[in-house]
Write a protein that holds these residues in place. Structure first.
Motif, short mmCIF file in Angstrom:
data_model
loop_
_atom_site.label_atom_id
_atom_site.label_comp_id
_atom_site.label_asym_id
_atom_site.label_seq_id
_atom_site.Cartn_x
_atom_site.Cartn_y
_atom_site.Cartn_z
N VAL A 1 82.80 14.37 1.89
CA VAL A 1 84.04 14.42 3.21
C VAL A 1 84.22 15.45 3.65
O VAL A 1 84.16 16.68 3.09
CB VAL A 1 85.21 13.80 2.20
N GLY A 2 84.50 15.53 4.95
CA GLY A 2 84.66 16.75 5.85
C GLY A 2 85.99 17.43 5.27
O GLY A 2 86.81 16.66 4.73
N THR A 3 86.03 18.70 5.09
CA THR A 3 87.13 19.50 4.73
C THR A 3 88.33 19.37 5.57
O THR A 3 89.31 19.71 5.14
CB THR A 3 86.60 20.82 4.04
N LEU B 1 92.43 8.48 0.60
CA LEU B 1 91.37 9.72 0.69
C LEU B 1 91.60 10.51 2.03
O LEU B 1 91.81 11.74 2.06
CB LEU B 1 90.11 9.35 0.63
N VAL C 1 92.49 14.55 2.59
CA VAL C 1 92.00 15.40 3.56
C VAL C 1 92.93 16.05 4.69
O VAL C 1 93.01 17.27 4.98
CB VAL C 1 90.89 14.63 3.96
N ILE D 1 85.96 7.95 6.78
CA ILE D 1 87.04 8.05 5.97
C ILE D 1 88.25 7.44 6.48
O ILE D 1 89.04 6.45 6.49
CB ILE D 1 87.26 9.24 5.22
N THR E 1 91.46 18.52 -1.11
CA THR E 1 90.08 18.15 -1.16
C THR E 1 90.14 16.99 -2.48
O THR E 1 90.96 17.12 -3.27
CB THR E 1 89.39 18.99 -1.64
N PHE E 2 89.10 16.26 -2.50
CA PHE E 2 89.23 15.32 -3.84
C PHE E 2 87.72 15.13 -4.16
O PHE E 2 86.86 15.36 -3.48
CB PHE E 2 89.77 14.16 -3.21
#
Lengths: 412, 412, 412, 412
Positions: free
Chosen positions: C39-41, A22, A26, C13, A31-32
């Motif tokens: 999740v932060g981009t 992950l 990023v 993350i 993005t996921f």
């Protein structure tokens, strides 16, 4: 956005693999979405994660995929679609793929190809040189044509919310007579005005489809609908023999099924009026001729002829006559309806179970659709069949049309 | 017109008696209706005729009766009505006469006496000195009161067509969603204007009754109804806790059952709004107080308070709260409704099965009544119960109210 | 299962914190649900995760929480609930908490306390010494009682699927007349048999509630329902004056609203039968007395009396009479209904909009409920109000009752 | 009964002419109905009477007419009917006579001639040598054929009550969900048994027609209907593509529209089942072939094939496929339906608005007809169109079929 689904399997939680993957996505600019995470309940159990990775470009997506593959990320198998020849005219191979009304791609020689004009419950026929794919009704397939089978190499895109922030952007269950309808009618009118404006400025070709039943005339919505058509807001009309016959009966006799629309009472021998109307139009040869001859001077049909609205009149076993314009063969009528759909960007299905369901079956899911009926079962039936983009209004057709016409500028 | 029923029996056809009697009636200046003629199938069988004789004055009627009696014409037996004392409070004698909602007279000491305010399914209680008769619900009768029993000495007048030549003068079955409604709404609006005009000119005291359910607010008819009330067209309102609560919820929060009326979506925690509204009004003590304090500034309740509309709010087991104005006892509420009916010359029953049927039960058959519901079963139920003067409209309440308001001058 | 919500915030993350925390939970014997992961981009943006941790015991949960807290896991703030005194009898504090019909706990001095008998749209009143909490209708609160306000320190448990793998375990939208109903009736019958068996073996006290309207009698379902009751399958009955009156009218006269149930035609003067029935029962004092005296020998009411079914008859403004057993005050009737609910484990709401909605409002979400009506709007209305556990059947009440009775062993 | 209408005019009351004429009729063995008596209001005004005279034989009627003519009795003017040639194929003369579905005679050269197979909204075409008359749809008339015009020389016989004293002999408005239906189903079953018995004993050829929609399969009525057909109670079936497709889908997959009929849940990819079913039957060539090959072994279609039921499957624009047996042209389908009607003595129209109305249009008024639908609008619509002999049942189709099958001996 380009995307790819990858899966991770094993001790990906305690080994920190999931976290690293992950993080990598990023870090590289993607993005996921973690669409599925199954964590083993005991420490020794393997875990499983499905990750949808999105990236702005194909190149970046490839970089991400290359980077995470060493962690065990498996790109979900992509296979080409399978095809088999149709065994006979009008007969599909046993395992044919049945389409949905959502955007659909098939994978052919490694490439994802759009299948245009999605419609539910058809088959996909491909041609190879040059390659093309189209959705074809069972009855129209020809012997030997290549039909997509199985489920591999086919992908379907979930419906996206429309950009406009109006009623079609919210998928709340709307089928209730105890919900306000004003904002829905306002949104519909706004779309109709926008489409008309674009057409006037030659910037757009978006069409509005209206499918309706004879209750529109019986219940008093004729005047408003005729105004809406004359004002140029409708471009395609689907109806049956009855709507057209009763509209012209009103023009010739002032009645609908023999019921005087002005004073609200049955007229002596009035039940014959629709037969005499149909006979008269048959003698003239067509509705268009009747309007051009000045026999039919006002109403829905007159407005359609004057505005060049594309009309498809489909026959049923209930019909008297029928009018000369009615297509009595149901498959031919279905084809004529299908042919009129490209370019339709708004569909209004009003007071006709048959036309609402038939049109709903033909429409792509991306076409905003309003279904109006006083019987809540009709919008429910539409939604049971998968047309979930349909906004249902439980109200009488006349009130709907009068309110809509007023929003569009009618002074009636 | 005075009338009397007489019967002839025997060999009245071949003996020419019937012919002579009819001739005599006409000769003396009366008119007749042959309501029943039974002719013997064999020559020796007796025949039978029932003749209704009408004359402009009692005197002439007596002359006619005296002249035809020698021919064997028997004046149908006129008997006084029978009475028995109620055996206990709230208990009627076994053979009590159950009323209809048609004009009713009872015969007492040889005279026919009107029983005022006809209502179905009540008893008739008489007082002897001075003599009076009134219709009384079973539960309100007191021990020892004299109750009319049997069927003798009672006559009921069939409903006459109203003088106005409008929709209420035609008794066609109107309960269909495939009938035009425009002329009905125009006729209703005309009656409302006429009644208002008479009241303004102090020549009339006719009242318009509105009974409605909360779907009016949910479905978007609130604005139009509030306008109609503010304009002075409604004089009595029957409703329940819900209509009032959701109307004031709309005033305080802009929602109805938590559904934002402007944008058409549910609001977070919006389902609590009606509870908070009810609690607030309870704290203030009454709806009137809330309006006078400026807490409730617009809507149906505000209009009613400002216009002095007589309101009866009846409770049910569905109610939250309820609002302080709600009469929770159903018998007390029924009495309050009954007390508000004298003078009502038009009744609109909209979107409430309970209030439509309950009000229909209380109304005299001579009061023109419109029942509006999107469910055709409601007007049908009303007519099944005998309120045959009710015109049924199968449409949503909001459309009805908006069209009606426009006919009355609303610019919304 | 005990659970606690914790949140993680920061670079969880890439720092692998999230992965470590999840791993720890599983390692220690707990399970988790990742209810939210943001999740932060960009790499420098912080991420955020909400984790629901479940453990079999409170002790283990505490161990897990202590172990993960060093990683930054913040236990979601737990606060005690707030209370304020009611300002007057029947008036709640402005910011009162409005209940749902789901399992509810409030936090008091650090402990989560169950609030028994969840019901929607009430308030929560607490007593302090000893501490207790109960749900109280607005109108029953007394001045000075402590009412829970705001939303802190309150938690609501989502409805769990029942253990039985029957129709109530699947939450598909069931409100359609185009769905088969057989398996639903079979499942309902199975539950009724199981409850009855448990009661017979003195192992259970689960009750079946039946709430119904007079259409049951009109439409011909009386015989089947009476059989079901006589057979001991119903323990609580909610109805109005009309169901009871028409049932006993059928017993005394063979008619329902004057309509002969055997031959299917109206009977002369038959519309009076229900009035004479009501009057007779009023004279006898109660339905029970009428059955014990042998005046009413068969039918729904006779079966209820003989089987000791707990009956609540609630009055409305439509009522004639009413019968002596009818509770005319709506709030008192609501209280009587509420008092009959503890122990109800299956609710059948048949052919009565009023009783279906009123009972639905009072029922906890955990009670399996079937709503049967020929009008699809009724189950829809119930579900609009939040009773999402209700399975809706669009069919006539008579057919439903006859099929159900046959499943239970009726030979009719 | 032979009858003749005569009129009397003049001072028939005081001159005793009327009395003498009536006396003469009875004396000679005839009976009369005084259908209209207008008595002059002043003595010098003439009176007027219209008398319908009935006699058991033509001879006696002539005797009566000859005897009363000297009193001034004028036999109502009898004129021959008028005819005009059709101006073109499928076009009727302007003033064509539009038929009703009641027994009809036309007068040709002084004789009254029956027009067989009455059906509403057709024309009457006559041939002269030898003379014959038949009802012809507008679209089927050929250029030059002689079409009856105007209203002279045509008489229509009011519907007589059937000899059987069952539900079809009472014309009470039956369209209500609050009416018992048991006695109706019992009467229908009795008729079906009687017809079957007559056929078995080769004494009768009366047929039972069933027209139905796919909701029968969706809602669970398939098993009962298949049993009724297998037992030989149905002789003609009208339906569309959907009923047949879903019936055979149930046979092949156990689902209906992808919904598992046994367990009551949707099945993955189940919505494709009807398409695969249709494709399979298309490949086999016909439904009959599929049954003979053992591919379809049970259900409605299998029963029809095995019992030799005459099937007409009519297409609509909603159809997928369609099945090879479907007649896609609506006019051809209408003709096929019309051709199957002679001999039909009972019609059951179940759960299909389209087929109910279309069949109702084709049926003579003398055929007892039951229309079953959960939506009360369908029987109402039928009755609005003049099929007043239709008994309406507002109930779901599955319950109707199961109850009917049980009355006929089903043990399901």
């Amino acid at each position: 956005m380009i995307f790819q689904i990858v899966t991770l399997h094993g001790h990906i939680i305690d080994s920190l693999i999931l976290a690293k993957v992950l993080d990598t996505i990023v870090m590289l600019g993607g993005t996921f979405t973690l669409s599925e995470v199954t964590v083993g309940t005991k420490r020794e159990d393997p875990s499983h994660a499905t990750i949808r990775i999105e990236a702005p470009t194909t190149e970046l997506l490839q970089v991400i995929l290359r980077t995470i593959q060493p962690h065990g990320a498996v790109v979900e198998a992509e296979q080409n679609c399978m095809v088999m020849p149709a065994p006979a005219d009008g007969i599909l191979p046993d395992d044919f793929y049945a389409t949905s009304h959502l955007g659909t791609q098939i994978r052919w020689q490694g490439n994802w190809i759009d299948v245009p004009q999605p419609e539910m419950d058809l088959s996909i026929v491909v041609k190879t040189t040059p390659f093309s794919a189209r959705m074809v009704p069972m009855g129209s397939v020809k012997k030997g044509e290549l039909v997509v089978t199985g489920r591999k190499g086919i992908r379907v895109f979930p419906l996206e919310r429309p950009k406009e922030r109006d009623v079609f952007g919210f998928m709340e269950a709307q089928v209730s007579s105890e919900r306000p309808y004003r904002h829905i009618i306002i949104d519909v009118a706004r779309r109709m005005k926008t489409l008309q404006q674009s057409r006037k400025e030659s910037q757009g070709t978006g069409k509005v489809l209206f499918a309706g039943g004879p209750a529109i005339v019986h219940a008093g919505g004729r005047e408003a609908l005729a105004w809406i058509i004359e004002a140029g807001y409708i471009h395609v009309l689907f109806c049956g023999n009855a709507l057209a016959a009763h509209d012209m009966e009103a023009s010739l006799y002032g009645t609908s099924l023999g019921y005087n629309l002005g004073i609200g009472h049955s007229v002596r021998h009035g039940h014959e009026h629709h037969l005499r109307t149909i006979n008269r139009i048959r003698a003239l040869g067509s509705i268009q001729q009747a309007v051009e001859d000045g026999v039919i001077q006002e109403g829905i049909m007159a407005a359609c002829v004057r505005q060049g609205v594309q009309m498809v009149l489909a026959g049923t076993i209930r019909d008297d006559g029928p009018l000369p314009d009615v297509i009595t063969d149901s498959i031919t009528a279905q084809e004529a309806m299908r042919a009129a759909l490209p370019g339709v960007e708004l569909a209004l299905l009003v007071a006709s179970t048959l036309h609402a369901v038939a049109t709903g079956n033909l429409l792509s899911a991306s076409v905003p659709t309003v279904c109006v009926d006083i019987n809540p079962a009709v919008p429910t039936k539409l939604s049971d069949r998968g047309s979930f983009q349909a906004v249902g209004l439980v109200m009488d057709s006349s009130s709907f049309l009068r309110e809509l016409a007023r929003e569009l500028g009618w002074k009636g």
